[in-house]
Each structure stands twice: as structure tokens, then as C-alpha cells.
Design a protein around this motif. Sequence first.
Motif, PDB file in Angstrom:
ATOM      1  N   SER A  32      37.640  32.997  30.357  1.00 25.55           N
ATOM      2  CA  SER A  32      37.399  33.790  31.374  1.00 25.55           C
ATOM      3  C   SER A  32      37.276  33.338  32.778  1.00 25.55           C
ATOM      4  N   SER A  33      36.811  32.273  32.880  1.00 21.70           N
ATOM      5  CA  SER A  33      36.796  31.409  34.225  1.00 21.70           C
ATOM      6  C   SER A  33      38.262  30.995  34.320  1.00 21.70           C
ATOM      7  N   LYS A  35      40.882  32.288  33.635  1.00 16.81           N
ATOM      8  CA  LYS A  35      41.776  33.355  34.130  1.00 16.81           C
ATOM      9  C   LYS A  35      41.376  34.275  35.364  1.00 16.81           C
ATOM     10  N   LYS A  36      40.111  34.431  35.514  1.00 15.74           N
ATOM     11  CA  LYS A  36      39.550  35.033  36.568  1.00 15.74           C
ATOM     12  C   LYS A  36      39.444  34.202  37.904  1.00 15.74           C
ATOM     13  N   GLU A  37      39.413  32.837  37.651  1.00 14.39           N
ATOM     14  CA  GLU A  37      39.581  32.032  38.901  1.00 14.39           C
ATOM     15  C   GLU A  37      40.561  30.822  38.942  1.00 14.39           C
ATOM     16  N   PRO A  38      41.846  31.610  39.302  1.00 11.83           N
ATOM     17  CA  PRO A  38      42.979  30.845  38.966  1.00 11.83           C
ATOM     18  C   PRO A  38      43.142  29.603  39.841  1.00 11.83           C
TER      19      PRO A  38
END
Length: 72
Positions: A32-33, A35-38
Motif C-alpha cells: 500500500s505504501s 503504491k499510494k505514496e509513489p
Amino acid sequence: MVKKLHEMGVRSEHAYSAAVGSIGLSVLVWLSSLKKEPGKGLDRADRWGIFVGEWAPTFFGLGIALSQYEKD
């Protein structure tokens, strides 16, 4: 502490399940990290994954302690 947990209804199986769940959660948080914080990079995702992954040994230790307590 182990006696109190046992009196509250926590059993070794619960602690083992929490340990396995935290391993899965660690992978999920890492993905998640990532993908959500590119723009933050792999380092930040690794830190989140390791943070959650550190819970597993604690839960396994509690599971062992509770298991020993249940035998007595």
C-alpha cells in the motif's frame, strides 16, 4: 501479565493468529505504501513494512508464554 491475559480469555491460538496476521498485514502495508505514496520511494515503504512486521515476534512470544501457562 500472562496470567491476566489468560483470565481475560486470550489463548495461545489467539496470539499465534495475531502473529500470522501481522505478517500478512506487514506485506499489505508495504504494498500500500509503495503504491499510494509513489514519490516517497522504496525506503518509506520498507519502514512501514518493518514497523508492522516487528509485531509478529511479540505475538509469537506471547503465544509461547500462554501455551506454557495453559500446560500448568
